[in-house]
Enzyme design. Structure first.
Site: not given
Length: 541
Positions: A264-265, A292, A326
């Site tokens: 995620g962020s 990640e 991403c």
């Protein structure tokens, strides 16, 4: 039982074409239509039981946000407690199950995805995340299958790694599951990641509390069904939805919290890490923190690069799945000598891109995931339009009347530190900076120092000396580094995925490196004939 087993040797799942007239195209469109017309309820899944809390939230396709796919139920604090208690109870049996029995469950899950669930999981991903059929196929079907099959093989490899022994001594390693439970937090953008994060930890004998993204619940339900049909025992993976802060606070203050598997962020991951640190005295052991996170991924072209190859990498790397990867290319560095040619090819290709529902297989781009993403990208585009430091070369349009549609957008800037070169926007917007051909080495330094992230990056060059310079000077700029290829599309078993800096812990999903984080090795030394005299020879007179 008295045998040394060998799991089937994994091979990457073939990607189906979905070309006109193929059986797979007919099957996935039929599944899509059926799911689109049905309104479903997605309950919590705790100890194998479906729990309907009555506190629900709607699910809608991003490309048709007024259409209702159904509702999912949100957890209250007592449901989080129940999920943890259930997991810890299930651990008593699951952690003792022979590894080949655990392997069989996940190998069966892979075969279910490859066969009877393929159309269903792809259609659900098209609906829930607005993926084209190609993006759904390489994610929800092929990558998920690969994660399961390759991880089983890596599990066997890990267990086979044993220390040397000596005369009269037998040394062996036992790869224990972590003591406690694992918290899996998964993103909206990859169904395969959503399935792999809880499965990889469970495969190694751990029990899991899994919280999928609110915007991926619809396809997460298919994963739940697959694991259940594959024979995963009740309580091994418990699934809860709802308020992420409440759920996380409950989990991270529990003494048996043993690790987090997160995608995620960057900002959320840093917050989670901080909370874990603040609660460190609560835990029975030091939790494993695997994450990640974000990326500001680059394409760098050398003057020797072929313009059309660079242009194709920009189109695919920046705009597939609306740039919501991403690993998506979002900053591009072009030498003056080929910049015009590259951009000409890019704009020419952009003229041919069609945008709309993933049900129409002619569409290369569909909708971004939700209102927040749409608004973020619209604000960025409007800022670019008004800013004299930026030049909107192509795209820049958007429409939210039916779905959250943002057209592929190409921007050129004169400042290499312009905010769209440094800020992760997570959408179909790519920014180009031109550099003087003679400034190749300085540009390498610029690429390395511009971003806080280090996930993926690509360098295009026909000059091997230049490539070697890039490999050396950009060593820390990307965990996955591509030569003459786009910076997206890592394949399990071929390109283990992960980055460093603000992009995560670089534990390489799709490799044995990741699975090692979910075990706690125990060394057992057995001496066959113990000594009976404490005196060593040096004590003799």
């Amino acid at each position: 039982m008295n045998s040394t087993v060998q799991v089937p040797y994994p091979q990457n799942e073939p990607i189906l074409s979905y070309a006109p007239g193929t059986a797979e195209k007919e099957a996935v469109l039929a599944a899509y239509k059926k799911m689109f017309q049905e309104a479903i309820e997605v309950p919590l899944e705790i100890n194998g039981k479906q729990i309907k809390t009555g506190d629900t939230a709607p699910m809608s396709p991003p490309h048709d946000h007024q259409h209702l796919l159904g509702h999912y139920h949100k957890a209250a604090p007592e449901h989080v407690d129940l999920a943890i208690e259930t997991a810890l109870e299930a651990r008593k049996k699951w952690s003792k199950m022979p590894w080949e029995s655990r392997a069989a469950i996940f190998l069966k899950a892979a075969d279910l995805i490859a066969g009877p669930y393929r159309a269903k999981i792809n259609a659900a991903t098209m609906l829930a995340q607005s993926k084209t059929i190609h993006q759904a196929e390489i994610d929800a079907a092929c990558e998920f299958i690969d994660f399961l099959r390759f991880n089983v093989a890596y599990m066997q490899e890990i267990y086979q790694q044993q220390p040397d022994s000596d005369s009269g001594i037998w040394n062996r390693l036992s790869y224990r599951p972590l003591e406690g439970f694992v918290y899996a937090v998964t993103p909206f953008n990859f169904t395969a990641i959503s399935g792999n994060l809880p499965a990889s930890a469970a495969m190694m004998g751990n029990v899991v509390v899994w919280k999928p993204s609110d915007h991926q619940v619809f396809s997460a339900k298919i994963i739940i069904d697959i694991f259940k049909e594959a024979g995963l025992p009740d309580g091994v993976i418990n699934v809860i939805f709802g308020d992420p802060q409440m759920i996380t606070d409950k989990i991270l203050t529990h003494a048996d919290f043993a690790g987090i598997h997160y995608t995620g962020s960057t900002e959320i991951f840093k917050m989670l890490w901080t909370k874990i640190g603040q609660n460190i005295n609560t835990y029975k052991s030091y939790p494993r923190i695997v994450g990640e996170t974000g990326g500001k991924d680059f394409i760098l072209a050398h003057p020797s690069a072929k313009p059309q190859e660079v242009a194709t990498a920009i189109i695919r790397g920046a705009f597939e799945f609306q740039g919501q990867k991403c690993s998506a290319a979002s900053r591009v560095y072009l030498p003056n000598s080929i910049a015009d040619a590259v951009l000409s090819y890019v704009k020419e290709d952009m003229d041919t891109i069609k945008m709309g529902s993933p049900e129409d297989f002619e569409n290369f781009v569909t909708a971004v995931i939700h209102r927040g993403a749409y608004d973020r990208l619209v604000n960025a585009i409007e800022k670019v339009k008004k800013d004299p430091e930026a030049n909107l070369l192509k795209g820049g349009t958007y429409d939210d009347r039916k779905g959250y549609f943002v057209a592929p957008t190409l921007v050129e800037v004169t400042d290499p530190h312009y905010y769209t070169m440094e800020t992760e926007l997570f959408g179909p917007l790519v920014t180009v900076y031109r550099y003087d051909d003679a400034q190749w080495e300085a540009t390498l330094k610029l690429v390395d120092q511009t971003s806080i992230y280090a996930l993926t990056g690509a360098v295009f060059s026909q000059d091997r000396y230049a490539l070697q310079q890039a490999i050396e000077q950009l060593e820390n700029a990307a965990g996955n580094f591509y030569i003459n290829d786009k910076p997206t599309g890592a394949v399990v078993g071929q390109q283990p995925f992960g980055g460093a800096r603000a992009s995560g812990t670089n534990d390489k999903a799709g490799s044995a490196l990741n699975l090692l984080r979910w075990v706690s090795p125990r060394l057992i030394k057995e001496t066959f004939v113990p000594p009976t005299d404490y005196r060593y020879p040096f004590l003799s007179t």
